[in-house]
Design a protein around this motif. Sequence first.
Motif, PDB file in Angstrom:
ATOM      1  N   LEU A   1     -21.040  36.529 -40.833  1.00  0.00           N
ATOM      2  CA  LEU A   1     -22.206  37.128 -41.583  1.00  0.00           C
ATOM      3  C   LEU A   1     -23.383  36.075 -41.472  1.00  0.00           C
ATOM      4  CD1 LEU A   1     -20.966  38.959 -44.481  1.00  0.00           C
ATOM      5  CD2 LEU A   1     -21.823  40.099 -42.325  1.00  0.00           C
ATOM      6  N   PRO A   2     -24.676  36.459 -41.210  1.00  0.00           N
ATOM      7  CA  PRO A   2     -25.620  35.382 -41.352  1.00  0.00           C
ATOM      8  C   PRO A   2     -26.019  35.032 -42.902  1.00  0.00           C
ATOM      9  CG  PRO A   2     -26.339  37.356 -40.006  1.00  0.00           C
ATOM     10  CD  PRO A   2     -24.977  37.650 -40.938  1.00  0.00           C
ATOM     11  N   ALA A   3     -25.996  33.642 -43.101  1.00  0.00           N
ATOM     12  CA  ALA A   3     -26.044  33.099 -44.437  1.00  0.00           C
ATOM     13  C   ALA A   3     -27.282  33.528 -45.231  1.00  0.00           C
ATOM     14  CB  ALA A   3     -25.731  31.689 -44.447  1.00  0.00           C
ATOM     15  N   GLY A   4     -28.494  33.717 -44.544  1.00  0.00           N
ATOM     16  CA  GLY A   4     -29.516  34.082 -44.837  1.00  0.00           C
ATOM     17  C   GLY A   4     -30.124  35.474 -45.140  1.00  0.00           C
ATOM     18  N   LEU A   5     -28.899  36.391 -45.284  1.00  0.00           N
ATOM     19  CA  LEU A   5     -29.103  37.805 -45.723  1.00  0.00           C
ATOM     20  C   LEU A   5     -29.486  38.064 -46.912  1.00  0.00           C
ATOM     21  CD1 LEU A   5     -26.063  39.852 -44.349  1.00  0.00           C
ATOM     22  CD2 LEU A   5     -28.558  40.118 -43.507  1.00  0.00           C
ATOM     23  N   PRO A   6     -30.340  38.797 -47.161  1.00  0.00           N
ATOM     24  CA  PRO A   6     -30.862  38.995 -48.620  1.00  0.00           C
ATOM     25  C   PRO A   6     -29.766  39.526 -49.541  1.00  0.00           C
ATOM     26  CG  PRO A   6     -32.611  39.769 -47.257  1.00  0.00           C
ATOM     27  CD  PRO A   6     -31.394  39.610 -46.502  1.00  0.00           C
ATOM     28  N   GLY A   7     -29.425  38.961 -50.668  1.00  0.00           N
ATOM     29  CA  GLY A   7     -28.421  39.664 -51.553  1.00  0.00           C
ATOM     30  C   GLY A   7     -26.894  39.421 -51.000  1.00  0.00           C
ATOM     31  N   LEU A   8     -26.999  38.633 -50.262  1.00  0.00           N
ATOM     32  CA  LEU A   8     -25.593  38.133 -49.669  1.00  0.00           C
ATOM     33  C   LEU A   8     -24.692  37.620 -50.811  1.00  0.00           C
ATOM     34  CD1 LEU A   8     -23.647  38.393 -47.075  1.00  0.00           C
ATOM     35  CD2 LEU A   8     -24.076  36.109 -46.519  1.00  0.00           C
ATOM     36  N   ALA A   9     -25.084  36.573 -51.498  1.00  0.00           N
ATOM     37  CA  ALA A   9     -24.059  35.966 -52.335  1.00  0.00           C
ATOM     38  C   ALA A   9     -23.719  37.137 -53.272  1.00  0.00           C
ATOM     39  CB  ALA A   9     -25.024  34.911 -53.272  1.00  0.00           C
ATOM     40  N   ARG A  10     -24.517  37.969 -53.936  1.00  0.00           N
ATOM     41  CA  ARG A  10     -24.160  38.915 -55.095  1.00  0.00           C
ATOM     42  C   ARG A  10     -23.053  39.903 -54.202  1.00  0.00           C
ATOM     43  NH1 ARG A  10     -28.258  42.298 -56.352  1.00  0.00           N
ATOM     44  NH2 ARG A  10     -29.552  40.599 -55.759  1.00  0.00           N
ATOM     45  N   PHE A  11     -23.550  40.227 -53.072  1.00  0.00           N
ATOM     46  CA  PHE A  11     -22.509  41.325 -52.428  1.00  0.00           C
ATOM     47  C   PHE A  11     -21.027  40.818 -52.188  1.00  0.00           C
ATOM     48  CE2 PHE A  11     -20.979  42.985 -48.210  1.00  0.00           C
ATOM     49  CZ  PHE A  11     -20.961  44.453 -48.886  1.00  0.00           C
ATOM     50  N   LEU A  12     -21.039  39.401 -51.805  1.00  0.00           N
ATOM     51  CA  LEU A  12     -19.744  38.684 -51.587  1.00  0.00           C
ATOM     52  C   LEU A  12     -18.900  38.562 -52.791  1.00  0.00           C
ATOM     53  CD1 LEU A  12     -20.423  36.390 -48.447  1.00  0.00           C
ATOM     54  CD2 LEU A  12     -19.503  38.711 -48.445  1.00  0.00           C
ATOM     55  N   ASP A  13     -19.783  38.123 -53.895  1.00  0.00           N
ATOM     56  CA  ASP A  13     -18.968  37.975 -55.169  1.00  0.00           C
ATOM     57  C   ASP A  13     -18.615  39.338 -55.718  1.00  0.00           C
ATOM     58  OD1 ASP A  13     -20.096  35.592 -55.376  1.00  0.00           O
ATOM     59  OD2 ASP A  13     -21.538  35.905 -56.834  1.00  0.00           O
ATOM     60  N   SER A  14     -18.948  40.353 -55.295  1.00  0.00           N
ATOM     61  CA  SER A  14     -18.634  41.618 -55.697  1.00  0.00           C
ATOM     62  C   SER A  14     -17.146  42.062 -54.938  1.00  0.00           C
ATOM     63  CB  SER A  14     -19.592  42.747 -55.687  1.00  0.00           C
ATOM     64  OG  SER A  14     -19.883  43.249 -54.390  1.00  0.00           O
ATOM     65  N   LEU A  15     -17.398  41.605 -53.661  1.00  0.00           N
ATOM     66  CA  LEU A  15     -16.046  41.841 -53.012  1.00  0.00           C
ATOM     67  C   LEU A  15     -15.127  40.953 -53.489  1.00  0.00           C
ATOM     68  CD1 LEU A  15     -17.353  42.083 -48.956  1.00  0.00           C
ATOM     69  CD2 LEU A  15     -17.134  43.866 -50.862  1.00  0.00           C
ATOM     70  N   ASP A  16     -15.290  39.666 -53.670  1.00  0.00           N
ATOM     71  CA  ASP A  16     -14.291  38.767 -54.450  1.00  0.00           C
ATOM     72  C   ASP A  16     -13.776  39.438 -55.465  1.00  0.00           C
ATOM     73  OD1 ASP A  16     -15.144  36.816 -52.724  1.00  0.00           O
ATOM     74  OD2 ASP A  16     -16.190  35.758 -53.986  1.00  0.00           O
ATOM     75  N   GLU A  17     -14.489  40.198 -56.495  1.00  0.00           N
ATOM     76  CA  GLU A  17     -14.140  40.832 -57.467  1.00  0.00           C
ATOM     77  C   GLU A  17     -12.843  41.875 -57.158  1.00  0.00           C
ATOM     78  OE1 GLU A  17     -17.229  42.215 -60.065  1.00  0.00           O
ATOM     79  OE2 GLU A  17     -17.859  40.132 -60.005  1.00  0.00           O
ATOM     80  N   GLU A  18     -13.302  42.885 -56.091  1.00  0.00           N
ATOM     81  CA  GLU A  18     -12.406  43.807 -55.646  1.00  0.00           C
ATOM     82  C   GLU A  18     -10.999  42.981 -54.953  1.00  0.00           C
ATOM     83  OE1 GLU A  18     -13.131  47.197 -54.152  1.00  0.00           O
ATOM     84  OE2 GLU A  18     -15.252  47.017 -53.910  1.00  0.00           O
ATOM     85  N   VAL A  19     -11.380  42.229 -54.287  1.00  0.00           N
ATOM     86  CA  VAL A  19      -9.851  41.284 -53.640  1.00  0.00           C
ATOM     87  C   VAL A  19      -9.149  40.771 -54.950  1.00  0.00           C
ATOM     88  CG1 VAL A  19      -9.282  39.203 -52.484  1.00  0.00           C
ATOM     89  CG2 VAL A  19     -11.364  40.659 -51.537  1.00  0.00           C
ATOM     90  N   ALA A  20      -9.695  40.096 -55.687  1.00  0.00           N
ATOM     91  CA  ALA A  20      -9.061  39.492 -56.913  1.00  0.00           C
ATOM     92  C   ALA A  20      -8.237  40.505 -57.664  1.00  0.00           C
ATOM     93  CB  ALA A  20      -9.973  38.644 -57.680  1.00  0.00           C
ATOM     94  N   ALA A  21      -9.034  41.493 -57.951  1.00  0.00           N
ATOM     95  CA  ALA A  21      -8.499  42.791 -58.668  1.00  0.00           C
ATOM     96  C   ALA A  21      -7.159  43.321 -57.927  1.00  0.00           C
ATOM     97  CB  ALA A  21      -9.461  43.926 -59.099  1.00  0.00           C
ATOM     98  N   ALA A  22      -7.366  43.296 -56.697  1.00  0.00           N
ATOM     99  CA  ALA A  22      -5.926  43.822 -55.876  1.00  0.00           C
ATOM    100  C   ALA A  22      -5.082  42.797 -55.901  1.00  0.00           C
ATOM    101  CB  ALA A  22      -6.629  44.196 -54.756  1.00  0.00           C
ATOM    102  N   GLY A  23      -5.050  41.589 -56.415  1.00  0.00           N
ATOM    103  CA  GLY A  23      -4.224  40.554 -56.217  1.00  0.00           C
ATOM    104  C   GLY A  23      -4.184  39.716 -54.925  1.00  0.00           C
ATOM    105  N   GLY A  24      -5.342  39.803 -54.420  1.00  0.00           N
ATOM    106  CA  GLY A  24      -5.493  39.287 -53.056  1.00  0.00           C
ATOM    107  C   GLY A  24      -6.211  37.857 -53.134  1.00  0.00           C
ATOM    108  N   ARG A  25      -6.506  37.202 -52.117  1.00  0.00           N
ATOM    109  CA  ARG A  25      -7.508  36.077 -52.221  1.00  0.00           C
ATOM    110  C   ARG A  25      -8.314  35.866 -50.931  1.00  0.00           C
ATOM    111  NH1 ARG A  25      -1.896  32.746 -50.950  1.00  0.00           N
ATOM    112  NH2 ARG A  25      -1.400  33.556 -53.311  1.00  0.00           N
TER     113      ARG A  25
END
Length: 448
Positions: A377-401
């Motif tokens: 993904l292009p690093a400069g996408l507005p809101g990307l950091a927050r979006f990926l943080d929320s994906l991390d949460e889903e991944v971690a909650a599912a026992g993923g990494r």
Amino acid sequence: MSVDTVSLTGWGRTAPTTALRFRPRSYEEAAATVLGCGPRGSIARGLGRAHGDAAQNAGGSVLDMTALDRVRAIDAAAGLVVCDAGTTLHRLREVMLPLGWFLPVVPGGRYVTVGGAIGSDAHGDNHRAAGSFARHVTEFTLLTADGEVRTVHPGTPLFDATAGGLGLTGVILSATLRFRPVTTSLMAVDTQRADGLDDLLARMTRGGHRPYEYARIDLTARGRATGRAVLVTADHVPVHALPASARRTALALRPAPRRPGGLPFLSGLFGRLSASALNEIGYRSAPRSRTGELRSLAAFFHALDAAPHSNRVSPTGGRVHYAFLVGHGQEETLRRIVGRIARSRCPSFRAVLRRCGEGGPGWLSFPAPGWNLALDLPAGLPGLARFLDSLDEEVAAAGGRVSLTEDARLRPDALAAMYPRLPGFRALRAELDPTGAFRSDLSRRLSL
Ligand SMILES: Cc1cc2nc3c(=O)[nH]c(=O)nc-3n(C[C@H](O)[C@H](O)[C@H](O)COP(=O)(O)OP(=O)(O)OC[C@H]3O[C@@H](n4cnc5c(N)ncnc54)[C@H](O)[C@@H]3O)c2cc1C
């Protein structure tokens, strides 16, 4: 030994930092550099193909290992190679293929060093069949913080901490690798299209007998086409399958077709529309179903290397490579994440889904049984950091990494749930390297 001050990034070209770069030409020079490193410590670096900041060390030293690139011994009967850690997989392929041996694990690029492949415990399209890189390492030598060189074997804590250990236990100087036998330099490739994620998961779960498998997903498609993909499976071609006239050259090195260097025509193609168009072309131009297409090893494994500087056409600010894994049984999480990426209309490129098999012994190794999705993904996408943080949460909650070697932005609080063997890794480091001689931007960011 050459020394210079350089600005370094990973392959994604995000977060540049400046370090003193040493390029040792002998094991002794490498040891002198480690012993002489200042309070900011040092970290080994191969060819800088890790997408994030794992091989950077702001204000400290970086050991560029690429001058240590000798193939030291070959046992052509057993398929064993002893080589320096800076040797590239490309070079090993050139040396071993004519002898009837091939790399047991091939990550997406061949311009990767042996030290980098062990430090990341790299995996390839055949993870279910072959595991990750460290499984095929029978021993390595490791320069530790005290300047000692230790010979490390599988089944020991130091091996398990170093395989996927991101250079933080020491500098790998050399390794012994076990190759797999092949009788030709050709692959038989099957291709099929899946018209949505459910169709894709069903096809992959049904599987087949081919050991190599990946799916290139169009993450810009929405609605019923969400997750549509081109699924590719493959195996090595045995020599008896070739016509008699072709058998004499069965193991010849066949180059991959080259794309124009630097891909200038692609610069600027990181917008939403161009991402959709490129994904659409990739999907539509693939055959609906084709079996037994012959491809050279290079064309199958190293299509990305055909444009060796493809990262130079990164959008402003570079690109983030997001690679995560969720276990079997967590398909709902995968569906939700794919749906969220598609609905967000992120211009995502080169999204690849693989199924992984049994994990290796590496305490911080990424692969584990389940679904591994990786995308750019292009690093400069507005809101990307927050979006990926929320994906991390889903991944971690599912026992993923999330993959650490590809990471440049994970938050430390997400880490413990993803890597349960982290406390053991930290304890071993504290004992082996009490003054913190080995550090990187990644290790500081995530308190590894
Ligand atoms: C196009 C592309 C496709 C890719 N596809 C895949 C894939 O399919 N699967 C996969 O697993 N990875 C993949 N990668 C990532 C890549 O394989 C790994 O990041 C690999 O580690 C890079 O090797 P390198 O020599 O460039 O190491 P670097 O990027 O320089 O370093 C990577 C890590 O290894 C450590 N390291 C390097 N050398 C040594 C050493 N001598 N001793 C100790 N530690 C060391 C570094 O400190 C760092 O933590 C891909 C990368 C690219 C650019």
